[in-house]
Design a protein around this motif. Structure first.
Motif, mmCIF file in Angstrom:
data_model
loop_
_atom_site.group_PDB
_atom_site.id
_atom_site.type_symbol
_atom_site.label_atom_id
_atom_site.label_comp_id
_atom_site.label_asym_id
_atom_site.label_seq_id
_atom_site.Cartn_x
_atom_site.Cartn_y
_atom_site.Cartn_z
ATOM 1 N N PHE B 87 0.835 -1.209 0.000
ATOM 2 C CA PHE B 87 0.000 0.000 0.000
ATOM 3 C C PHE B 87 0.869 1.257 0.000
ATOM 4 N N GLY B 88 2.070 1.156 0.598
ATOM 5 C CA GLY B 88 3.008 2.275 0.517
ATOM 6 C C GLY B 88 3.398 2.545 -0.934
ATOM 7 N N ILE B 89 3.757 1.503 -1.661
ATOM 8 C CA ILE B 89 4.147 1.691 -3.068
ATOM 9 C C ILE B 89 2.975 2.231 -3.879
ATOM 10 N N LEU B 91 0.605 4.078 -2.782
ATOM 11 C CA LEU B 91 0.391 5.481 -2.423
ATOM 12 C C LEU B 91 1.493 6.382 -2.986
ATOM 13 N N PHE B 92 2.758 5.985 -2.801
ATOM 14 C CA PHE B 92 3.867 6.866 -3.177
ATOM 15 C C PHE B 92 4.022 6.984 -4.692
ATOM 16 N N LEU B 93 3.698 5.924 -5.424
ATOM 17 C CA LEU B 93 4.012 5.931 -6.853
ATOM 18 C C LEU B 93 2.806 5.894 -7.786
ATOM 19 N N ASP B 96 -2.562 8.286 -6.966
ATOM 20 C CA ASP B 96 -3.132 9.557 -7.453
ATOM 21 C C ASP B 96 -2.948 9.717 -8.960
ATOM 22 N N ARG B 268 -5.357 8.993 -2.649
ATOM 23 C CA ARG B 268 -4.260 8.865 -1.674
ATOM 24 C C ARG B 268 -4.804 8.467 -0.303
ATOM 25 N N PHE B 272 -3.895 5.071 2.189
ATOM 26 C CA PHE B 272 -3.485 5.192 3.597
ATOM 27 C C PHE B 272 -4.435 4.397 4.510
#
Lengths: 103, 521
Positions: B87-89, B91-93, B96, B268, B272
């Motif tokens: 979920f981090g990847i 969100l970060f990449l 959005d 986004r 999270f």
């Protein structure tokens, strides 16, 4: 509308700033997340005895158990921190680009 | 038994009634392509986060992870690290940018800058392969679990699950699927919270007492809190982690969810919330329920069959624990939550598969994007029915077989075919249509070949003594093969199409950051 008919002004300075800021932020967070995760998984295999070291509770709370708990919590906190960072630094830049386009 | 009516059967019917009521409500609001595929983009970020969490937390995963802790102890932690990483990847990449670029499927995004027909055919094919493999695995698990929990015969259980999922998707589209997911995710969080508290209560809320009791009965003793239970080598551990993490990031049914929110900000927020919900649930399962099950269920004669094995297998350990700490009523609730989990996950997978057929292939490849909305939605419903019928048939045909390789295959294909093409579409100017098709194709074929030649199929299914390829999850190899091929073919590509693909990158990048409202109509 096909993307080939779309001709944005990608050379504008404020758009370039937005692009760089977003890339820099993403890169930092990806590294902050993945480096410790991959290192921990490698440690499970190459240094199992280090992760098995007891931190208390009569050998029950091992370094591996505590570290993995902290890693998971840190992963969630990082996603929350990224969300705040985009609201503080990326969204205002995006509004600036939009305002520039309106002028 | 309580008064002749088993509590779990009562909850089973309650779940069916509640989800059908949601479908009836959603069906009255589902008549356009936007509503069918994307719930009119009306889902709020936190709601979508719960729905994504619901999509990720299948019954097989939740029961499987408690079963892995029960059997192997600490090493199962690798599975718990997957959701925050994935979920981090996302969100970060991805989240959005995906929302800003696409309409209904991730194929919309990659076909924006690449040759539309080849990109759509490739992405729809890999979507269908990964989603249907995962769907069949879920159906087989659903049949077995429903049979054990509710005493319903396997074939009937698979048919009930299949018919319900077709009803949710065909009539309620994304809106029904999303609210079924949210309902299930909330029930699951409540169920896991209660199970955690009830387990801790048994030990006076003293975690050391719980761990002491677990170490006393587990064959690994104190080793249950340290690495070594699964005997991983470095490549196997990294490959497993990569296949699960990037397979989740490349899963079409997860990616599709980011189109249901109004804008990039809500996309986004979704990632999270999903990360927080799934991570907290899995932490509770790992640190309390898994070890609690060892302490309370292992060796307990109430849960052992005449052959000395745990009744229903090690994956049933969380269910046995719920009966032990909460009695019949709580067992009924947990059984119903597991059933709701099955229904929600198969509905999400069915919608992703049907969208690949109706939106990517029928509307955009066959009709060049203009078949008419009503026709497209009608084809989606027909595709849902066909996929439902096929999955019921395959679910029954695979009865009693070891289907672990289907999950490995689905995630490996998503990690090796979908993820590299999507990531490089968003971030690498040099990507060309040829590079994407060749690289994605190599990722897909190598993932399938490695799984077939690996221990899950070559040894377990085909009965050979040794696997040709030694790892169950080939992610590290098939992903590398895909990325290298994409880079090589794209770099050598001097075609006119390649020049247009590279030129389109600036346009795509602008739209991915600014959204579509920037553009003239």
């Amino acid at each position: 509308m096909s993307i080939e008919q779309f001709s944005p002004d990608t050379g504008k300075a404020d758009f370039a700033r937005l692009k760089q800021a977003k890339l820099r932020l993403s890169r930092r967070y990806v590294l902050a997340l993945l480096v410790p995760y991959f290192a921990f998984i490698a440690a499970i295999v190459v240094a199992p005895e280090a992760l098995g070291v007891s931190l208390g509770g009569g050998g029950l709370f091992t370094l591996g158990l505590v570290a993995s708990f902290l890693l998971i919590i840190a992963g969630v906190l990082l996603t929350g921190s990224y969300l705040r960072a985009t609201e503080r630094s990326i969204d205002p830049l995006e509004h600036e680009v939009r305002r520039g386009g309106d002028r | 038994m309580t008064g002749g009516l088993r509590v779990e059967i009562l909850f089973f019917f309650l779940i069916i009634a509640a989800t059908l009521a949601i479908t009836y409500w959603a069906a009255r609001r589902t008549n356009t392509a936007d509503s069918f595929y994307a719930a009119n983009r009306s889902i709020k970020g936190w709601q979508n986060g719960f729905a994504i969490a619901g999509d990720f937390m299948s019954a097989a995963l939740l029961l499987g992870i408690s079963g892995l802790f029960y059997s192997f102890g600490f090493d199962a932690i690798i599975y718990i690290l997957v959701p925050p990483a994935a979920f981090g990847i996302l969100l970060f990449l991805i989240a959005d940018r995906l929302r800003n670029l696409g309409r209904y499927t991730f194929t919309d995004v990659i076909s924006l800058r690449l040759g539309e027909k080849p990109a759509r055919v490739f992405a729809a094919t890999s979507t269908l392969i990964s989603a249907i493999m995962y769907l069949v695995a879920q159906m087989v698990g659903a049949g077995a679990l429903t049979q054990v929990l509710f005493g319903i015969p396997y074939g009937m259980a698979v048919t009930i699950v299949g018919v319900l999922m077709v009803l949710y998707v065909a009539f309620g589209g994304m809106l029904a699927t999303t609210w079924v997911q949210i309902t299930k995710a909330v029930l699951l969080v409540l169920g896991v919270a209660f199970l955690t508290l009830a387990t801790l209560w048994r030990f006076g809320f003293d975690l050391s007492a719980l761990y002491d009791a677990a170490a006393a009965v587990h064959p690994l003793g104190m080793g249950v809190f340290a690495p070594g239970g699964m005997n991983f080598d470095l490549i196997a551990a990294l490959s497993l982690f990569m296949a699960l993490t990037f397979g989740l990031v490349g899963s079409p049914h997860i990616l599709m969810r980011f189109f249901t929110v109004p804008d990039a900000h809500h996309a986004r927020v979704s990632a999270f919330v999903a990360s927080a919900v799934v991570s907290l649930v899995l932490l509770a399962i790992a640190y309390v329920i898994g070890y609690g099950a060892i302490a309370l269920v292992m060796g307990n004669p109430d849960f052992i069959n005449p052959s000395g094995q745990l009744i229903g297998g090690n994956n049933m350990v969380a269910i046995h624990l719920s009966r032990m700490v909460g009695g019949e009523i709580f067992f009924g609730i947990i059984a119903a939550v597991a059933f709701a989990t099955i229904l929600a996950v198969v509905a999400g997978l069915t919608l992703a598969s049907a969208s690949a057929v109706s939106h990517d292939i029928y509307a955009n490849v066959v009709h060049g994007g203009a078949p008419g909305e009503r026709k497209e939605v009608r084809v989606s419903r027909i595709a849902t029915l066909a996929i439902g019928a096929a999955s019921i048939f395959l679910g029954i045909a695979f009865a009693g077989q070891n289907i672990a390789y289907l999950v490995s295959l689905a995630l490996s294909v998503a990690a090796s075919a979908n993820f590299p093409v999507l990531l490089l579409s968003l971030y690498w100017r040099g990507l060309t249509t040829r590079g994407a098709i060749w690289g994605g194709g190599v990722g897909l074929l190598s993932a399938v070949a490695f799984v077939v030649l690996g221990p899950a199929v070559w040894v377990e299914i085909l009965g050979n003594p040794e696997p040709i390829f030694p790892y169950a999850y080939p992610g590290i190899f098939s992903m590398a093969a895909a990325f290298i091929t994409i880079w090589l073919v794209s770099t050598l590509d001097r075609s006119g199409r390649a020049a247009r693909d590279r030129e389109n990158f600036d346009r795509l990048e602008h739209r991915s950051l600014m959204g579509q409202e920037e553009e003239p109509a």
